[in-house]
Scaffold this active site. Structure first.
Site, PDB file in Angstrom:
ATOM      1  N   GLU A 104       8.652   0.950   4.038  1.00 35.77           N
ATOM      2  CA  GLU A 104       7.526   1.679   3.476  1.00 35.77           C
ATOM      3  C   GLU A 104       6.347   0.730   3.259  1.00 35.77           C
ATOM      4  O   GLU A 104       6.488  -0.291   2.603  1.00 35.77           O
ATOM      5  CB  GLU A 104       7.953   2.294   2.126  1.00 35.77           C
ATOM      6  N   ASP A 121      10.411   1.378  -1.934  1.00 34.53           N
ATOM      7  CA  ASP A 121      10.303   0.917  -3.314  1.00 34.53           C
ATOM      8  C   ASP A 121      11.168   1.763  -4.233  1.00 34.53           C
ATOM      9  O   ASP A 121      11.438   2.919  -3.955  1.00 34.53           O
ATOM     10  CB  ASP A 121       8.843   1.011  -3.788  1.00 34.53           C
ATOM     11  N   ASP A 159      10.557   3.423  -6.695  1.00 33.13           N
ATOM     12  CA  ASP A 159       9.729   4.290  -7.539  1.00 33.13           C
ATOM     13  C   ASP A 159       9.687   5.695  -6.946  1.00 33.13           C
ATOM     14  O   ASP A 159      10.393   5.991  -5.979  1.00 33.13           O
ATOM     15  CB  ASP A 159       8.306   3.714  -7.673  1.00 33.13           C
ATOM     16  N   ASP A 208       7.414   7.359  -5.226  1.00 32.98           N
ATOM     17  CA  ASP A 208       6.994   7.454  -3.828  1.00 32.98           C
ATOM     18  C   ASP A 208       8.090   6.976  -2.891  1.00 32.98           C
ATOM     19  O   ASP A 208       8.326   7.561  -1.838  1.00 32.98           O
ATOM     20  CB  ASP A 208       5.731   6.623  -3.590  1.00 32.98           C
TER      21      ASP A 208
END
Ligand code: TSJ
Length: 640
Positions: A428, A505, A507, A509
């Site tokens: 990503e 990641d 998180d 997203d």
């Protein structure tokens, strides 16, 4: 003391059996995660559902107790307590021998053979304590166990009586063993959705759920007298429906069939299969029987009505099911399951019976409901039109874009052409992608950076998905094509990388990107997942740098907590907000180097969950759909 000897002898074999369960709990309940934990409840509840199916019980109480235990109670006949041939009570055999139950179980449809079809003895083995109360013959009998071992001595092989009653039924209370399970808190949302599903599948049953762990407490009665029709309505609650729910039942050769279906204005199908109330994640013969007959009948009608002309090809199966939501539930006296997760119904007679009943019933219905028939054929026509344009788009794509690795700017391919050694990281973000390209071992590690959120495959039509540059690159890089509807151009034997590693990641997203990728794989390249090629990289959340001693990467908050407890002296803590913050060396050590990295193998359930989460999150009407996610999430564990 001859009686005592018998008791000891039988408990030794018992111990051997249940010790195996405690040694390898995963073999019996799938996992020791929350999923496995909740499974204990379903194992017990399924026994009461069997009693319901046998015609003797219409209420099941499931209580999550304040002390962390669970109580399941029914108003059935009560487990037999009389002396069994081995010299102990029948009840004790049920709880101390693996796969007991069948012997006394005279219900026509056993729920056995489900996902991890094990029994009450497994729950017993994995509980620090378990209490059974049986109301029967005017008495209340009680038995107790600790970690699977009986703790009450029997008198002449009989259970102690603790009271009198006019009622009958069985109650089991158990406390999961915290030395076996990662966490011992039942996840209530999952439990509720599973119980709700059970209520839909058993319209004459009421399941009373209570959560006493909360200060407020929660009390729900699941009773769905409309059965599958209600289930269908619920599944399609927030969708634009094309007609009323169509429902039929039938029976043949000892197999009974119940079907409900309804079309909605969307470009996909949801066909769920159940056998003896167990959800069949991998489908099976009941679904095949339904689909085959349905396709034939609709094509016949389409020709009769001259919607398909002589020169036209038939609609494909997936054309015909475009927009369909269906639940097919069969009851089979002797179900067999196959497949990766043993959730695919394998009995050929189920295909035959479902097909026969479906053929008769839908013709009966459509002959009398021409408008509905035309609406359904309309859905198939739309699908066929799109399919044809997609076929064109696909040929164009595959002929224009031969697998030209070098001309592709974004993919940094590896040198080796031996698929068994190669890995591809889907990373990503461009900055993390850049570091990964520097850090990798180019001999066998390929890097494909992807930017932003790739297209949501659930929502987009296939030609849009294929037009997406990142997806194109990915399909080309993997080398095995892809699958769409009935067209299957996917060939796993051509796969160029043994491991496909999603690197996102930790998180929201990142989770979103992983979910979308898993959805794409699951829908269009499912063998990647079935055959265990897809992994999630698990980058660390922290780096602890002590003033004395070695630096250490910490992969989650639990690890940090442990480090805080065990590490003496001061240390500074670096928190990684994203992969982009790591330099090439750090990235190599934490996520790329096979010797030190952490990977999580993506399982079918993860991907299925991802696909369903995506479908819901990207849907038109988000909040009411949340319920649906839970409805089907009971076998998945992906925290989004
Ligand atoms: F298996 C179990 F112990 F975990 C369990 C079984 C847990 C709970 C909550 C309920 C039950 C259960 C078993 N409910 N109802 C029954 N019924 C029988 O076991 C039963 C009763 C009578 C007869 C009979 O032939 O008279 C046969 C059976 C199988």
């Amino acid at each position: 003391m001859a009686a005592k000897t018998t008791y000891d002898a039988s408990s030794i074999t018992v111990l051997e059996g249940l010790e195996a369960v405690r040694k390898r709990p995963g073999m019996y309940i799938g996992s020791v995660s929350t999923k496995g934990l909740n499974h204990l409840i379903y194992e017990i509840v399924d026994n009461s559902v069997d009693e319901h199916l046998a015609g003797f019980c219409d209420k099941i109480y499931v209580t999550l107790e304040a002390d962390g235990s669970c109580t399941v109670m029914d108003n059935g006949r009560g487990i037999p307590v009389e002396m069994h041939e081995k010299g102990i009570s029948a009840e004790r055999l049920v709880f101390t021998t693996l796969h007991a139950g069948g012997k006394f179980d005279d219900s026509a449809y056993k729920t056995s053979g489900g996902l991890h079809g094990v029994g009450s003895s497994v729950v017993n083995a994995l509980s620090t304590r378990l209490t059974v109360r049986v109301k029967k013959n005017g008495f209340i009998y009680e038995d107790k166990y600790e970690r699977g071992n009986p703790v009450i001595p029997l008198e002449n092989g009989l259970l102690p009586v603790v009271g009198k009653t006019r009622e009958t039924g069985t109650a089991v209370n158990f406390l999961p063993d915290d030395t076996i399970f990662d966490k011992t808190r039942f996840k209530e949302d999952e439990v509720k959705s599973r119980l709700h599903e059970t209520a839909y599948l058993n319209p004459r049953l009421t399941i009373i759920y209570e959560d006493k762990r909360k200060t407020e407490g929660e009390y729900i009665e699941f009773h769905e007298p409309q059965g599958l029709i209600g289930y269908l309505k619920d599944l399609n609650k927030s969708k634009e429906t094309v007609h009323e729910v169509i429902y039929y039942t039938g029976e043949s050769e000892g197999v009974s069939v119940e079907v409900a279906f309804q079309y909605v204005n969307e470009f996909h199908e949801t066909v769920l299969g159940f056998c003896n109330n167990i959800y069949n994640a991998e489908g099976g013969t009941h679904l095949t029987g339904f689909k085959t007959m349905f396709t034939t009948v609709i094509n016949n009608y389409a020709r009769q009505l001259n919607i398909l002309k002589e020169k036209d090809a038939n609609f494909t199966g997936s054309d015909v099911r475009n927009g369909m939501t269906a639940v097919i539930s069969v009851k089979h006296p002797d179900p067999r399951f196959e497949g990766q997760t043993k959730t695919k119904l394998d009995n050929q007679d189920a295909a035959k019976v479902v097909s026969k009943v479906t053929g008769e019933e839908i013709v009966h219905f459509f002959d009398r409901n021409l408008e509905t028939l035309k609406a359904v054929i309309g859905c198939a026509e739309k699908a066929a039109k799109i399919r044809k344009s997609e076929e064109k788009a696909k040929t164009n794509l595959l002929t224009k874009q031969k697998f030209s690795f070098d001309s592709n700017g974004k993919l940094a391919n590896c040198e080796s052409r031996d698929p068994s050694k190669c890995e591809i990281f889907i990373v990503e973000g461009d900055s993390a992608g850049g570091s990964a390209k520097t850090a990798r071992n180019r001999a066998y590690q390929a890097i494909l950076p992807i930017r932003g959120k790739i297209l949501n495959v659930e929502k987009a039509s296939i030609d849009k998905v294929l037009a997406n540059a990142e997806i194109k690159t990915m399909i080309n890089a993997f080398g095995c094509g892809f699958k769409e509807g009935y067209g299957n151009d996917f060939d796993i034997s051509k796969l160029r990388y043994d491991k496909i590693i999603i690197m996102a990641d930790a998180d929201v997203d990142g989770a979103h990107i992983s979910t979308l990728l898993l959805t794409l794989f699951y829908r269009h390249m499912p063998e990647l997942i079935f055959e265990g090629h897809v992994y999630l990289a698990m980058p660390p959340l922290y780096k602890a740098m002590p003033s004395k001693g070695k630096e250490e990467y910490l992969y989650d908050d639990k690890a940090l907590e442990k480090y805080r407890k065990t590490h003496k002296g001061p240390f500074t803590l670096q928190r990684y907000k994203g992969l982009g913050e790591m330099d090439a060396d750090q990235l190599w050590e934490t996520t790329l180097n096979p010797a030190t990295r952490k990977l999580k193998l993506v399982e079918i359930e993860d991907a299925l969950m991802a696909a369903q989460v995506t479908e819901m999150l990207m849907g038109n009407d988000v909040p009411p759909r949340k319920a649906f996610i839970y409805e089907h999430a009971h076998d998945a564990e992906l925290d989004i």
